[in-house]
Design a protein around this motif. Structure first.
Motif, PDB file in Angstrom:
ATOM      1  N   THR A  88       0.817  -1.214   0.000  1.00 38.54           N
ATOM      2  CA  THR A  88       0.000   0.000   0.000  1.00 38.54           C
ATOM      3  C   THR A  88       0.852   1.266   0.000  1.00 38.54           C
ATOM      4  O   THR A  88       0.325   2.371   0.141  1.00 38.54           O
ATOM      5  N   MET A 120      -0.694  -8.020   2.847  1.00 36.16           N
ATOM      6  CA  MET A 120      -1.774  -8.389   1.939  1.00 36.16           C
ATOM      7  C   MET A 120      -3.132  -8.263   2.621  1.00 36.16           C
ATOM      8  O   MET A 120      -4.150  -8.020   1.971  1.00 36.16           O
ATOM      9  N   ASP A 121      -3.159  -8.412   3.950  1.00 39.85           N
ATOM     10  CA  ASP A 121      -4.413  -8.300   4.697  1.00 39.85           C
ATOM     11  C   ASP A 121      -5.013  -6.903   4.586  1.00 39.85           C
ATOM     12  O   ASP A 121      -6.242  -6.735   4.662  1.00 39.85           O
ATOM     13  N   LEU A 123      -5.007  -5.080   1.904  1.00 42.75           N
ATOM     14  CA  LEU A 123      -5.729  -5.059   0.631  1.00 42.75           C
ATOM     15  C   LEU A 123      -7.086  -5.736   0.789  1.00 42.75           C
ATOM     16  O   LEU A 123      -8.085  -5.290   0.225  1.00 42.75           O
ATOM     17  N   ASP A 124      -7.101  -6.829   1.570  1.00 49.34           N
ATOM     18  CA  ASP A 124      -8.365  -7.529   1.810  1.00 49.34           C
ATOM     19  C   ASP A 124      -9.350  -6.651   2.576  1.00 49.34           C
ATOM     20  O   ASP A 124     -10.561  -6.828   2.478  1.00 49.34           O
ATOM     21  N   ASN A 125      -8.804  -5.698   3.339  1.00 47.78           N
ATOM     22  CA  ASN A 125      -9.655  -4.811   4.140  1.00 47.78           C
ATOM     23  C   ASN A 125      -9.995  -3.508   3.420  1.00 47.78           C
ATOM     24  O   ASN A 125     -10.499  -2.571   4.043  1.00 47.78           O
ATOM     25  N   ARG A 129      -4.085  -0.920  -3.422  1.00 44.40           N
ATOM     26  CA  ARG A 129      -2.788  -1.420  -3.861  1.00 44.40           C
ATOM     27  C   ARG A 129      -2.081  -0.342  -4.670  1.00 44.40           C
ATOM     28  O   ARG A 129      -2.669   0.226  -5.586  1.00 44.40           O
ATOM     29  N   GLU A 159       3.450 -12.354  -2.457  1.00 42.28           N
ATOM     30  CA  GLU A 159       2.637 -11.423  -1.698  1.00 42.28           C
ATOM     31  C   GLU A 159       2.194 -12.135  -0.429  1.00 42.28           C
ATOM     32  O   GLU A 159       1.672 -13.253  -0.482  1.00 42.28           O
ATOM     33  N   SER A 161       1.000 -12.041   4.046  1.00 45.80           N
ATOM     34  CA  SER A 161       0.406 -11.381   5.210  1.00 45.80           C
ATOM     35  C   SER A 161       0.979 -12.030   6.455  1.00 45.80           C
ATOM     36  O   SER A 161       0.735 -13.216   6.705  1.00 45.80           O
ATOM     37  N   LYS A 164      -1.981 -12.861   8.969  1.00 47.33           N
ATOM     38  CA  LYS A 164      -2.734 -14.098   8.719  1.00 47.33           C
ATOM     39  C   LYS A 164      -1.821 -15.301   8.486  1.00 47.33           C
ATOM     40  O   LYS A 164      -2.294 -16.444   8.444  1.00 47.33           O
ATOM     41  N   SER A 166      -0.158 -15.796   5.688  1.00 47.91           N
ATOM     42  CA  SER A 166      -0.299 -16.190   4.285  1.00 47.91           C
ATOM     43  C   SER A 166       1.025 -16.118   3.531  1.00 47.91           C
ATOM     44  O   SER A 166       1.627 -15.035   3.447  1.00 47.91           O
TER      45      SER A 166
END
Length: 212
Positions: A88, A120-121, A123-125, A129, A159, A161, A164, A166
């Motif tokens: 980000t 990456m979390d 971006l999920d929220n 990007r 990529e 997280s 998490k 990931s």
């Protein structure tokens, strides 16, 4: 710690990137399997891992510009580098080329450089990007022109997280499989968790490579 550092490891892995991109949380997620927020690293922090019969030294470096000279010292003889940025933050990505790639001049000639997008979390929220997959992948290829990338299982870009968990382990396994290949029997025995206290374990160095 001083007794441990006297042991020569089979591979030295260095992680580089701007302040606050999440380098220490990334390493803690891999080493301990938990998400931890840490105070900013001062200078560098040193971790030890065992991969099958191999000993691996992992160096977490400070991202603050005032420690750039120290980071250059810690890059010496690195066999692999993780170049971390916040997906980000475009400035954290630009810093990789401007500040951190030059530090790897003191790494081994065949040092593999793996680019890792962090958080990456976020971006999920819903956060935006700022670096595309294509941009980061192209960059990872450019900085590894000394390596036959066609022989790698994928481009040296991930990529992740740390929050998490990931794709954190996958980054290290990608590096280890390239730098320290194992037989099938050794893969079954490879320890993917915990820190190995090399000062108490018998010598297990079987590689002719001295990476740190």
């Amino acid at each position: 710690m001083m007794a441990e550092t006297k042991r020569k490891a089979d591979l030295k892995v260095i992680i580089l990137g701007d302040y606050n991109v999440g380098k220490t949380s990334f390493i803690c997620r891999y080493i301990d399997g938990t998400f931890q927020t840490k105070e900013p690293t001062i200078g560098a922090a040193f971790f030890l891992k065992q991969w099958g019969p191999y000993n691996v030294a992992v160096w977490d470096t400070a991202g603050d510009e005032r420690y750039t000279g120290l980071s250059n010292f810690y890059c010496r003889n690195a066999g692999a580098a993780i170049l971390a940025f916040d997906m980000t933050s475009v400035s954290s990505f630009e810093s990789l080329w401007a500040r951190f790639i030059p530090l790897l001049d003191s790494a081994l000639e065949n040092c593999i450089k793996v680019v890792v997008g962090m958080k990456m979390d976020l971006l999920d929220n819903g956060m935006s990007r700022e670096i595309t997959v294509e941009e980061a992948t192209r960059f990872s290829r450019e900085i590894n022109s000394h390596i036959d990338i066609s022989k790698l299982p994928k481009d040296p870009y991930f990529e992740t997280s740390s929050l998490k968990g990931s794709y954190v382990t996958e980054v290290f396994e990608y590096i280890f499989n390239h730098c320290l290949p194992l037989t099938e029997a050794q893969k079954k025995q490879a320890d993917s968790t915990g820190i190995v206290d090399l000062s108490k374990s018998p010598a297990t160095t079987k590689s002719g490579k001295k990476c740190c």
